[in-house]
Design a protein around this motif. Structure first.
Motif: not given
Length: 106
Positions: A89-101
């Motif tokens: 879940x943490x890894x997925x959140x990091x990927x989603x944040x990177x894509x949003x940025x």
């Protein structure tokens, strides 16, 4: 001066030694007599001499004993599913944040 707490603790040690067979009946009775007649801590030395050492520490709660010998490898632990779920879940959140940025910056 010997306190009641000290007498109780030594009485428990004597009982354990007698129960385990470390003391015979005569020695046990003689030590009990000395224990309850003692007025100073110095008079308790013959009561405890030869008894198994008293454990004065406790194992930390995080230490798990596997029953093995020193130097042996412990069996591997089973992977905890909750830990994998949290890490994923943490890894997925990091990927989603990177894509949003990237989307917001572009």
């Amino acid at each position: 001066m010997v306190t009641e707490t000290e007498r109780d603790q030594l009485n428990a040690r004597l009982n354990a030694a007698y129960t385990s067979g470390s003391l015979d009946a005569d020695d046990y009775q003689a030590r009990l007599d000395q224990l309850f007649a003692a007025r100073t801590l110095g008079e308790l030395v013959p009561v405890v001499s030869g008894l198994p050492a008293l454990r004065t520490y406790a194992d930390p709660a995080l230490v798990e004993s596997t029953g093995g010998q020193p130097g042996e490898l412990a069996p591997s632990r089973d992977t905890n599913r909750l830990t994998l779920l949290v890490v994923g879940g943490v890894a997925l959140a990091v990927v989603v944040l990177a894509v949003l940025l990237l989307v917001l910056a572009g």
